[in-house]
Design a protein around this motif. Structure first.
Motif, PDB file in Angstrom:
ATOM      1  N   UNK A   1      55.826 -48.473   6.513  1.00 21.71           N
ATOM      2  CA  UNK A   1      55.022 -48.811   7.689  1.00 21.71           C
ATOM      3  C   UNK A   1      53.588 -48.331   7.529  1.00 21.71           C
ATOM      4  N   UNK A   2      52.654 -49.150   7.873  1.00 19.59           N
ATOM      5  CA  UNK A   2      51.193 -48.896   7.858  1.00 19.59           C
ATOM      6  C   UNK A   2      50.579 -48.988   6.464  1.00 19.59           C
ATOM      7  N   UNK A   3      51.395 -49.183   5.428  1.00 17.61           N
ATOM      8  CA  UNK A   3      50.851 -49.205   4.059  1.00 17.61           C
ATOM      9  C   UNK A   3      50.327 -50.590   3.691  1.00 17.61           C
ATOM     10  N   UNK A   4      49.584 -50.633   2.585  1.00 22.31           N
ATOM     11  CA  UNK A   4      49.085 -51.892   2.042  1.00 22.31           C
ATOM     12  C   UNK A   4      49.529 -51.996   0.576  1.00 22.31           C
ATOM     13  N   UNK A   5      49.036 -53.025  -0.098  1.00 20.77           N
ATOM     14  CA  UNK A   5      49.335 -53.206  -1.518  1.00 20.77           C
ATOM     15  C   UNK A   5      48.692 -52.124  -2.375  1.00 20.77           C
ATOM     16  N   UNK A   6      47.822 -51.317  -1.776  1.00 17.19           N
ATOM     17  CA  UNK A   6      47.108 -50.276  -2.527  1.00 17.19           C
ATOM     18  C   UNK A   6      47.827 -48.930  -2.500  1.00 17.19           C
ATOM     19  N   UNK A   7      48.580 -48.687  -1.423  1.00 14.99           N
ATOM     20  CA  UNK A   7      49.063 -47.319  -1.150  1.00 14.99           C
ATOM     21  C   UNK A   7      49.832 -46.724  -2.326  1.00 14.99           C
ATOM     22  N   UNK A   8      50.829 -47.452  -2.805  1.00 14.94           N
ATOM     23  CA  UNK A   8      51.679 -46.952  -3.896  1.00 14.94           C
ATOM     24  C   UNK A   8      50.867 -46.742  -5.172  1.00 14.94           C
ATOM     25  N   UNK A   9      49.981 -47.670  -5.470  1.00 16.21           N
ATOM     26  CA  UNK A   9      49.225 -47.565  -6.720  1.00 16.21           C
ATOM     27  C   UNK A   9      48.266 -46.378  -6.682  1.00 16.21           C
ATOM     28  N   UNK A  10      47.735 -46.071  -5.490  1.00 15.04           N
ATOM     29  CA  UNK A  10      46.781 -44.961  -5.373  1.00 15.04           C
ATOM     30  C   UNK A  10      47.516 -43.618  -5.264  1.00 15.04           C
ATOM     31  N   UNK A  11      48.643 -43.578  -4.524  1.00 17.40           N
ATOM     32  CA  UNK A  11      49.261 -42.292  -4.184  1.00 17.40           C
ATOM     33  C   UNK A  11      50.571 -41.989  -4.911  1.00 17.40           C
ATOM     34  N   UNK A  12      51.197 -43.020  -5.505  1.00 15.83           N
ATOM     35  CA  UNK A  12      52.554 -42.840  -6.033  1.00 15.83           C
ATOM     36  C   UNK A  12      52.611 -42.101  -7.360  1.00 15.83           C
ATOM     37  N   UNK A  13      51.542 -42.129  -8.111  1.00 13.42           N
ATOM     38  CA  UNK A  13      51.516 -41.428  -9.401  1.00 13.42           C
ATOM     39  C   UNK A  13      52.472 -42.038 -10.412  1.00 13.42           C
ATOM     40  N   UNK A  14      52.578 -43.362 -10.434  1.00 12.00           N
ATOM     41  CA  UNK A  14      53.574 -44.014 -11.292  1.00 12.00           C
ATOM     42  C   UNK A  14      53.002 -44.559 -12.600  1.00 12.00           C
ATOM     43  N   UNK A  15      51.710 -44.777 -12.678  1.00 13.61           N
ATOM     44  CA  UNK A  15      51.175 -45.538 -13.818  1.00 13.61           C
ATOM     45  C   UNK A  15      51.313 -44.822 -15.161  1.00 13.61           C
ATOM     46  N   UNK A  16      51.120 -43.500 -15.196  1.00 12.94           N
ATOM     47  CA  UNK A  16      51.166 -42.809 -16.502  1.00 12.94           C
ATOM     48  C   UNK A  16      52.525 -43.039 -17.165  1.00 12.94           C
ATOM     49  N   UNK A  17      53.608 -42.830 -16.411  1.00 16.50           N
ATOM     50  CA  UNK A  17      54.934 -42.996 -17.004  1.00 16.50           C
ATOM     51  C   UNK A  17      55.285 -44.478 -17.199  1.00 16.50           C
TER      52      UNK A  17
END
Ligand SMILES: N[C@@H](CCC(=O)N[C@@H](CSC=O)C(=O)NCC(=O)O)C(=O)O
Length: 281
Positions: free
Chosen positions: A54-70
């Motif tokens: 709720x309240x998130x956008x397509x950006x939230x996970x990419x900015x806050x999730x810390x998933x890209x390195x792995x």
């Protein structure tokens, strides 16, 4: 369909890309983000969808999730859609933070005035995968899905209803039994009407109780989550999974709340869970 590349950023040897497009399902502009790992230069890679809360956008996970390195190490493509249509405005869509804008609940609405645009289930399970395929880097036969809270509910429902499409599933603090919590009542009565039989197709606990799920499901939940008791109710999903003989790896994490500090802490476990099924098996 024209896909607009809104922005592009180098990231861990791969690429973060943000797109917008006119959606066939939602009949308005939709937005999503993609992380393309470096391995995609050599050939197609598995695709892992993330549904935000709720309240998130397509950006939230990419900015806050810390998933890209792995994801770059494992060779996973990440895709995160927005959580609702936004451009076609519906009267009252910004009156509440838990219904309307940013709160599509990953259902196909049948009720006016939402039915025209609020078709997030079909958008996520049909249209978005077609678009991702058109990008050329993702394997259609290796797709997984995970999410948080409202998005955890969405991920479980998408995986439980589309067993051949999604080969892996996990969730952070999902709304586990939406038919039995205030967020779910509000969303389902508003988007789907009052016939509770119709609600069952979007309730993960109802779905897993009705049919054994053949792959392990991973769920992490913080015990200091302010929504745990009233809204999330993982114990109902756990009991339903036990009833059908489905394998659930559920962990209550002491001290963690509902936010992205919790999610990013356990992101590695979730990415490895998906990689085991999407890459190794
Ligand atoms: N505005 C709300 C809080 C909204 C909130 O906590 N949203 C969560 C998802 S909740 C279930 O789907 C979230 O992921 N927020 C984004 C973030 O960056 O944390 C309130 O007033 O409580």
């Amino acid at each position: 369909m024209t896909l607009n590349l809104v922005s592009e950023h180098a990231c861990f040897g791969g690429w973060m890309r943000f797109y917008s497009h006119e959606s066939r399902e939602c009949r308005t502009e939709m937005r999503f983000s993609v992380y393309v790992p470096p391995q995609a230069e050599q050939g197609k890679v598995p695709v892992l969808y993330y549904l935000a809360g709720l309240t998130c956008t397509e950006e939230t996970f990419m900015v806050k999730g810390g998933a890209q390195r792995l994801a770059a190490e494992l060779g996973l493509m990440l895709v995160a859609p927005d959580t609702s249509p936004r451009k076609a405005r519906v009267p009252g869509d910004d009156a509440n933070w838990d219904f309307g804008l940013g709160a599509g609940f990953y259902v196909d609405s049948t009720q006016e005035p939402w039915a025209q645009n609020y078709r997030m289930y079909s958008y996520v399970t049909k249209e978005l995968p077609e678009i991702v395929q058109s990008l050329g880097s993702g394997r259609a036969d290796r797709q997984g899905i995970f999410g948080h809270s409202m998005g955890g509910h969405g991920a479980l429902v998408c995986a439980l209803r589309n067993r051949d499409q999604y080969l892996s599933v996990s969730a952070f603090a999902p709304i586990s039994a939406p038919m039995q919590c205030p967020w779910g009542h509000k969303a389902f009565s508003g988007y789907l009407g009052e016939d509770r039989e119709l609600w069952k197709q979007y309730d993960a606990s109802e779905l897993i109780r009705a049919q054994r799920y053949p792959r392990p499901i991973l769920i992490d939940q913080g015990d200091k989550d302010k929504f745990l008791t009233e809204q999330l109710k993982p114990e109902i999903f756990a009991a339903a999974a036990r009833e059908s003989g489905s394998e659930l790896r559920y962990t209550l994490r002491p001290g963690y709340d509902h936010g992205y500090y919790f999610i990013s802490t356990f992101m590695e476990d979730h990415l490895r869970h998906h990689a085991r099924q999407l890459i190794s098996s």
